[in-house]
Design a protein around this motif. Structure first.
Motif, PDB file in Angstrom:
ATOM      1  N   GLU A  33       0.813  -1.218   0.000  1.00 37.24           N
ATOM      2  CA  GLU A  33       0.000   0.000   0.000  1.00 37.24           C
ATOM      3  C   GLU A  33       0.850   1.272   0.000  1.00 37.24           C
ATOM      4  OE1 GLU A  33      -2.531  -0.439   3.394  1.00 37.24           O
ATOM      5  OE2 GLU A  33      -3.782  -1.967   2.417  1.00 37.24           O
ATOM      6  N   ASP A  34       2.132   1.150   0.288  1.00 35.84           N
ATOM      7  CA  ASP A  34       3.018   2.314   0.318  1.00 35.84           C
ATOM      8  C   ASP A  34       3.384   2.693  -1.117  1.00 35.84           C
ATOM      9  OD1 ASP A  34       5.288   4.076   0.595  1.00 35.84           O
ATOM     10  OD2 ASP A  34       5.539   3.329   2.630  1.00 35.84           O
ATOM     11  N   GLU A  35       3.066   3.936  -1.514  1.00 39.88           N
ATOM     12  CA  GLU A  35       3.307   4.357  -2.902  1.00 39.88           C
ATOM     13  C   GLU A  35       4.786   4.454  -3.246  1.00 39.88           C
ATOM     14  OE1 GLU A  35       3.108   7.904  -0.287  1.00 39.88           O
ATOM     15  OE2 GLU A  35       1.680   6.289  -0.631  1.00 39.88           O
ATOM     16  N   ARG A  36       5.657   4.463  -2.254  1.00 40.67           N
ATOM     17  CA  ARG A  36       7.101   4.517  -2.516  1.00 40.67           C
ATOM     18  C   ARG A  36       7.678   3.163  -2.919  1.00 40.67           C
ATOM     19  NH1 ARG A  36       8.354   7.175   3.191  1.00 40.67           N
ATOM     20  NH2 ARG A  36       7.005   5.414   3.653  1.00 40.67           N
ATOM     21  N   VAL A  37       6.960   2.085  -2.602  1.00 39.47           N
ATOM     22  CA  VAL A  37       7.436   0.735  -2.910  1.00 39.47           C
ATOM     23  C   VAL A  37       7.122   0.421  -4.371  1.00 39.47           C
ATOM     24  CG1 VAL A  37       7.146  -1.717  -2.397  1.00 39.47           C
ATOM     25  CG2 VAL A  37       7.195  -0.040  -0.536  1.00 39.47           C
ATOM     26  N   LEU A  38       8.128  -0.050  -5.088  1.00 38.50           N
ATOM     27  CA  LEU A  38       7.964  -0.385  -6.506  1.00 38.50           C
ATOM     28  C   LEU A  38       7.269  -1.738  -6.666  1.00 38.50           C
ATOM     29  CD1 LEU A  38      11.540   0.640  -7.717  1.00 38.50           C
ATOM     30  CD2 LEU A  38       9.456   2.012  -7.806  1.00 38.50           C
ATOM     31  N   GLU A  39       6.485  -1.854  -7.738  1.00 40.30           N
ATOM     32  CA  GLU A  39       5.828  -3.133  -8.028  1.00 40.30           C
ATOM     33  C   GLU A  39       6.808  -4.134  -8.614  1.00 40.30           C
ATOM     34  OE1 GLU A  39       2.242  -2.755 -10.322  1.00 40.30           O
ATOM     35  OE2 GLU A  39       1.582  -1.016  -9.153  1.00 40.30           O
ATOM     36  N   LYS A  40       7.760  -3.644  -9.407  1.00 40.46           N
ATOM     37  CA  LYS A  40       8.786  -4.510 -10.004  1.00 40.46           C
ATOM     38  C   LYS A  40      10.149  -3.898  -9.735  1.00 40.46           C
ATOM     39  CE  LYS A  40       5.979  -6.468 -13.623  1.00 40.46           C
ATOM     40  NZ  LYS A  40       5.821  -6.740 -15.010  1.00 40.46           N
ATOM     41  N   PRO A  41      11.064  -4.662  -9.209  1.00 43.96           N
ATOM     42  CA  PRO A  41      10.931  -6.017  -8.706  1.00 43.96           C
ATOM     43  C   PRO A  41       9.944  -6.065  -7.539  1.00 43.96           C
ATOM     44  CG  PRO A  41      13.239  -5.295  -8.654  1.00 43.96           C
ATOM     45  CD  PRO A  41      12.423  -4.145  -9.051  1.00 43.96           C
ATOM     46  N   ALA A  42       9.276  -7.181  -7.442  1.00 44.66           N
ATOM     47  CA  ALA A  42       8.229  -7.351  -6.440  1.00 44.66           C
ATOM     48  C   ALA A  42       8.811  -7.397  -5.030  1.00 44.66           C
ATOM     49  CB  ALA A  42       7.446  -8.631  -6.719  1.00 44.66           C
ATOM     50  N   PRO A  43       8.109  -6.765  -4.073  1.00 41.72           N
ATOM     51  CA  PRO A  43       8.570  -6.861  -2.682  1.00 41.72           C
ATOM     52  C   PRO A  43       8.384  -8.271  -2.142  1.00 41.72           C
ATOM     53  CG  PRO A  43       6.479  -5.693  -2.808  1.00 41.72           C
ATOM     54  CD  PRO A  43       6.905  -5.963  -4.218  1.00 41.72           C
ATOM     55  N   LYS A  44       9.115  -8.591  -1.104  1.00 36.50           N
ATOM     56  CA  LYS A  44       9.078  -9.940  -0.539  1.00 36.50           C
ATOM     57  C   LYS A  44       8.939  -9.850   0.977  1.00 36.50           C
ATOM     58  CE  LYS A  44       9.888 -14.438  -0.913  1.00 36.50           C
ATOM     59  NZ  LYS A  44       8.913 -15.319  -1.492  1.00 36.50           N
ATOM     60  N   VAL A  45       8.034 -10.666   1.517  1.00 41.42           N
ATOM     61  CA  VAL A  45       7.900 -10.845   2.966  1.00 41.42           C
ATOM     62  C   VAL A  45       7.963 -12.340   3.218  1.00 41.42           C
ATOM     63  CG1 VAL A  45       6.411 -10.604   4.974  1.00 41.42           C
ATOM     64  CG2 VAL A  45       6.502  -8.770   3.287  1.00 41.42           C
ATOM     65  N   ALA A  46       8.873 -12.776   4.070  1.00 37.20           N
ATOM     66  CA  ALA A  46       9.032 -14.206   4.348  1.00 37.20           C
ATOM     67  C   ALA A  46       9.579 -14.399   5.753  1.00 37.20           C
ATOM     68  CB  ALA A  46       9.989 -14.832   3.337  1.00 37.20           C
ATOM     69  N   ALA A  75      11.659 -11.351   7.234  1.00 37.46           N
ATOM     70  CA  ALA A  75      12.452 -10.507   6.339  1.00 37.46           C
ATOM     71  C   ALA A  75      11.464  -9.740   5.473  1.00 37.46           C
ATOM     72  CB  ALA A  75      13.364 -11.363   5.470  1.00 37.46           C
ATOM     73  N   VAL A  76      11.570  -8.417   5.486  1.00 36.23           N
ATOM     74  CA  VAL A  76      10.718  -7.551   4.663  1.00 36.23           C
ATOM     75  C   VAL A  76      11.639  -6.846   3.683  1.00 36.23           C
ATOM     76  CG1 VAL A  76       9.078  -5.641   4.681  1.00 36.23           C
ATOM     77  CG2 VAL A  76       9.094  -7.291   6.568  1.00 36.23           C
ATOM     78  N   ARG A  77      11.439  -7.104   2.371  1.00 36.43           N
ATOM     79  CA  ARG A  77      12.375  -6.662   1.339  1.00 36.43           C
ATOM     80  C   ARG A  77      11.661  -5.914   0.204  1.00 36.43           C
ATOM     81  NH1 ARG A  77      15.329  -8.020   5.113  1.00 36.43           N
ATOM     82  NH2 ARG A  77      16.740  -9.793   5.086  1.00 36.43           N
ATOM     83  N   PRO A  78      11.278  -4.646   0.413  1.00 38.10           N
ATOM     84  CA  PRO A  78      10.713  -3.880  -0.692  1.00 38.10           C
ATOM     85  C   PRO A  78      11.816  -3.194  -1.509  1.00 38.10           C
ATOM     86  CG  PRO A  78      10.558  -2.609   1.317  1.00 38.10           C
ATOM     87  CD  PRO A  78      11.162  -3.946   1.689  1.00 38.10           C
ATOM     88  N   TYR A  79      11.523  -2.931  -2.771  1.00 39.26           N
ATOM     89  CA  TYR A  79      12.418  -2.156  -3.636  1.00 39.26           C
ATOM     90  C   TYR A  79      11.847  -0.753  -3.776  1.00 39.26           C
ATOM     91  CZ  TYR A  79      14.834  -6.429  -4.939  1.00 39.26           C
ATOM     92  OH  TYR A  79      15.566  -7.584  -4.899  1.00 39.26           O
TER      93      TYR A  79
END
Length: 192
Positions: free
Chosen positions: A116-129, A141-145
């Motif tokens: 939902e954060d507009e600063r986070v890019l769609e590609k590459p896709a963010p990862k939560v694991a 691990a939260v890994r947004p681009y």
């Protein structure tokens, strides 16, 4: 006279050696362009925005507004990490929850916050694991681009947002703790 002239020539040559190395390195930087003005780079132990590339040195402006002047000879002989070359960067964050908390709910909430954060890019896709099952917590691990200019803002905003969201949703963020078990010894040893 010839010996004095030779010694003077040697002294001048040694004095110019560093300047010539910096000049040659400056030419290589300008030709091969490992970074450009405006790029964020790490050179040796210096990190900052490149503000000027000169023939003998390169100037960085750090995040705390210090000017760092690096001789080009040192730049070419050291590693260069260019954070701006791709146009985006990954933010590496870790958030922990208690073992008794709902793992899937926490993962869903973290995913919602970053998508939902507009600063986070769609590609590459963010990862939560799930990163690890640690001593006191289950760590995600939260890994947004993000774009380079958004790196610090999201790095500083996200922990507060996660804490407020987890508090609202009843998910605990544990702190390191140890359980200590005391076993009684032989009563005679305690009384003696």
């Amino acid at each position: 006279f010839i010996a004095v002239l030779g010694a003077a020539g040697l002294a001048i040559g040694l004095a110019l050696q560093g300047a010539l190395a910096n000049f040659a390195s400056g030419v290589m930087i300008l030709l091969f362009r490992p970074f450009e003005i405006g790029h964020y780079v790490e050179i040796g132990d210096a990190f900052g925005e490149v503000t000027d590339i000169q023939i003998f040195s390169t100037i960085l402006l750090t995040r705390d507004k210090k000017t760092v002047i690096i001789p080009n000879g040192l730049i070419i002989s050291d590693k260069i990490v260019n954070y701006s070359k791709q146009g985006f960067i990954r933010v590496d964050m870790v958030f922990g929850i208690g073992y008794d908390d709902d793992l899937l709910k926490a993962k869903r909430l973290l995913n919602e916050m970053i998508t939902e954060d507009e600063r986070v890019l769609e590609k590459p896709a963010p990862k939560v694991a799930v990163l690890e099952l640690a001593d006191s917590s289950v760590n995600f691990a939260v890994r947004p681009y993000v774009k380079i200019e958004d790196y610090w803002d999201i790095s500083l905003d996200m922990p507060e947002r996660v804490k407020l969201c987890f508090d609202k949703e009843g998910i605990s963020i544990p702190f390191p703790q140890r359980d200590v078990h005391l076993f009684p010894q032989n009563q005679e040893m305690l009384n003696g």
